[in-house]
Enzyme design. Structure first.
Site, short mmCIF file in Angstrom:
data_model
loop_
_atom_site.label_atom_id
_atom_site.label_comp_id
_atom_site.label_asym_id
_atom_site.label_seq_id
_atom_site.Cartn_x
_atom_site.Cartn_y
_atom_site.Cartn_z
N LYS A 66 0.86 -1.20 0.00
CA LYS A 66 0.00 0.00 0.00
C LYS A 66 0.88 1.23 0.00
O LYS A 66 1.81 1.34 0.80
CB LYS A 66 -0.88 0.00 1.27
CG LYS A 66 -1.82 1.20 1.34
CD LYS A 66 -3.10 0.92 0.60
CE LYS A 66 -4.00 2.13 0.48
NZ LYS A 66 -3.74 2.98 -0.70
N LYS A 90 4.76 2.46 8.57
CA LYS A 90 3.61 3.30 8.93
C LYS A 90 2.34 2.44 9.14
O LYS A 90 1.63 2.61 10.13
CB LYS A 90 3.37 4.29 7.78
CG LYS A 90 2.45 5.42 8.08
CD LYS A 90 2.30 6.32 6.87
CE LYS A 90 3.60 6.93 6.43
NZ LYS A 90 3.46 7.82 5.26
N LYS A 102 5.35 2.04 -2.93
CA LYS A 102 5.32 3.44 -3.38
C LYS A 102 5.66 3.49 -4.86
O LYS A 102 6.30 2.58 -5.39
CB LYS A 102 6.34 4.27 -2.59
CG LYS A 102 6.02 5.74 -2.53
CD LYS A 102 5.02 6.05 -1.42
CE LYS A 102 4.64 7.50 -1.38
NZ LYS A 102 3.90 7.83 -0.15
N THR A 186 -4.84 13.06 6.15
CA THR A 186 -3.45 13.13 6.61
C THR A 186 -3.33 14.24 7.66
O THR A 186 -2.75 14.05 8.73
CB THR A 186 -2.51 13.39 5.42
OG1 THR A 186 -2.74 12.35 4.47
CG2 THR A 186 -1.06 13.39 5.82
N ASN A 217 -1.97 19.19 -0.18
CA ASN A 217 -3.03 18.43 0.50
C ASN A 217 -2.80 18.35 2.01
O ASN A 217 -3.66 18.74 2.80
CB ASN A 217 -3.13 17.02 -0.11
CG ASN A 217 -4.11 16.15 0.65
OD1 ASN A 217 -3.76 15.54 1.65
ND2 ASN A 217 -5.35 16.14 0.22
N SER A 345 -7.46 5.77 3.82
CA SER A 345 -7.38 4.98 2.58
C SER A 345 -7.86 3.55 2.84
O SER A 345 -8.55 2.94 2.03
CB SER A 345 -5.93 4.92 2.05
OG SER A 345 -5.66 6.03 1.24
#
Ligand code: NAD
Length: 421
Positions: A66, A90, A102, A186, A217, A345
């Site tokens: 992810k 994380k 990523k 976030t 963001n 998410s």
């Protein structure tokens, strides 16, 4: 030191403190799979440009890979490897059932038209779709990628597999399977962690001065949410520079300027400052929400903040981290502070599996619970090991990853390196 070397250094420091099994550290010190692709794209002027893209799958020990993908001219493989590694850590820190990955494309998103961005995105999906999927690898937005790009991503993937698959990517617009609260997640997650930390240490929002570096963001919503909680936002910035007013800036006004004029530097609420000056201005809390390697050995001794909240990934180098921690400055580390994004998410992905969508209140409640519990666990480990909050967050992640590895046995994880274009 580059970002990846920095991440590996942080890992080995934490591993040593907790006495992590060396085999686990060896496994986590390399990504499982690395894919490099070339993307030939027709530009608006008729010319053909070939862009380089990446997808790094770091670990699927705790669930599907992810992590977001970014469109940045300076992006390189080491940066993506560092970010993928941080994603595994994380997701483990907040205890959500994902591994880490990523991606990125080397391009300057600011100079591309909507049509060009769409064609790059569709080409990127065509190049990586065989190694992604809702139960295998789930991308999301990151720097200079947004909900529209996620919608194109989902559309192209669904077309290629001949099936509607909203769960292949998160951070989508609400109309095509996105989740309420994902755009602010976030920032909101970071705000929950900060609020709880301040409550435990009897610090009030009123009269507390905050600087926010980066107004995308993560940063723009952080400035707005913290302003709403009673903090005084004294400075904000974007890639072109910043504005400062010791009496306070209205972040909604800065957001309007950014939307209208393309930069917060046009905001009349404060005086202009350079990006270098901004980090060294007087404040109580510094929110880093731009990118990696911002607080380094060059500026660490001039930082005035007492608390640093890392909404960006890797904004503080290992050297600066050691120096600031030594001075008693509290660093709330990226893998905890910005984990609200991947947490919502996860909620979006769950809603896609059920094809049933939750109310915003439910999302905020669930997010707050996860962020506060994760902070508590990190603070307990910090006390136990007498270490920094970053080291404790890494220990929290390693503990869960190590247990998963031991339970799954020697077959996991599958090691496979792919370099192809
Ligand atoms: P974004 O593209 O929306 O915004 C980035 C912002 O940073 C822009 O305003 C840009 O102008 C600014 N910026 C770039 N260089 C700067 C500099 N030197 N000084 C000041 N500002 C600068 O990106 P984002 O999604 O907000 O991501 C920002 C950081 O947060 C990245 O490190 C990203 O990996 C991390 N992050 C984002 C999410 C998410 O959900 N978007 C989740 C976790 C972590």
């Amino acid at each position: 030191m580059n970002f990846y070397a920095n991440t590996l250094k942080n890992m080995s420091k934490a591993a040593k403190i907790m006495n992590l099994d060396q085999e686990t550290l060896d496994i986590l010190s390399q990504p499982q799979k690395t894919l490099i692709v070339s993307l030939p794209v027709r530009m608006d002027d008729g010319s053909l440009k070939v862009f380089e893209g990446y997808r790094v799958q770091h670990s699927e020990l705790r669930g599907p890979f992810k992590g977001g993908f970014r469109y940045l001219a300076e992006v390189d493989l080491d940066e993506i490897k560092a970010l993928a590694t941080e994603m595994s850590l994380k997701c483990a820190v907040v205890g959500i059932p994902y591994g880490g990955g990523k991606g990125g494309v080397k391009c300057n998103a600011k100079e591309l038209s909507q049509g060009e961005l769409e064609r790059i995105t569709r080409k990127y999906v065509q190049a990586v779709y065989q190694i992604i999927g809702p139960h295998h690898d789930i991308p999301a937005p990151d720097m200079y990628t947004n909900a529209q790009i996620m919608a194109w991503f989902m559309d192209e993937y669904s077309r290629l597999v001949n099936q509607y698959q909203p769960g292949v990517v998160t951070g989508k617009p609400i109309e095509v399977g996105g989740s309420l609260g994902r755009n602010t997640a976030t920032a909101q997650g970071g705000a929950f962690v900060l609020e709880e930390y301040m409550k435990k240490n009897d610090i009030k929002a009123e009269g507390t001065k905050v600087i926010v570096q980066g107004f995308g963001n993560a940063g723009s919503f952080a400035a707005e949410i913290l302003h709403g909680m009673g903090f005084t936002i004294v400075a904000v910035s974007d890639s072109r520079g910043g504005v400062y007013n010791e009496k306070g800036i209205d972040p909604f006004c800065a957001a309007k300027c950014k939307e209208k004029e393309g930069s917060v530097t046009k905001c009349k609420e404060g005086k202009s400052v350079t990006n270098e000056e901004l980090l060294e201005l007087p404040c109580d809390i510094l929110v880093l929400a731009a990118m990696e390697n911002q607080v380094t050995n060059k500026n660490m001794s001039n930082i005035k903040a007492k608390i640093i909240l890392e909404l960006a990934n890797g904004p503080t180098t290992a050297e600066a981290d050691e120096y600031l921690s030594g001075k008693g400055i509290v660093l709330i580390p990226d893998i905890l502070a910005n984990a609200g994004g991947v947490t919502v998410s996860y909620f979006e992905w769950l809603q896609n599996q059920q094809a049933y969508y939750w109310e915003l209140e439910e999302i905020q409640l669930k997010l707050k619970r996860i962020m506060v519990e994760s902070l508590d666990r990190v603070l307990d480990l910090q006390k136990k090991y007498k270490c920094t909050m970053r080291e404790a967050a890494y220990i929290s992640a390693f503990d869960r990853l190590d247990k998963a590895l031991k339970l799954r046995g020697s077959g996991a994880p599958l090691r496979c390196k792919v370099y192809y274009k």
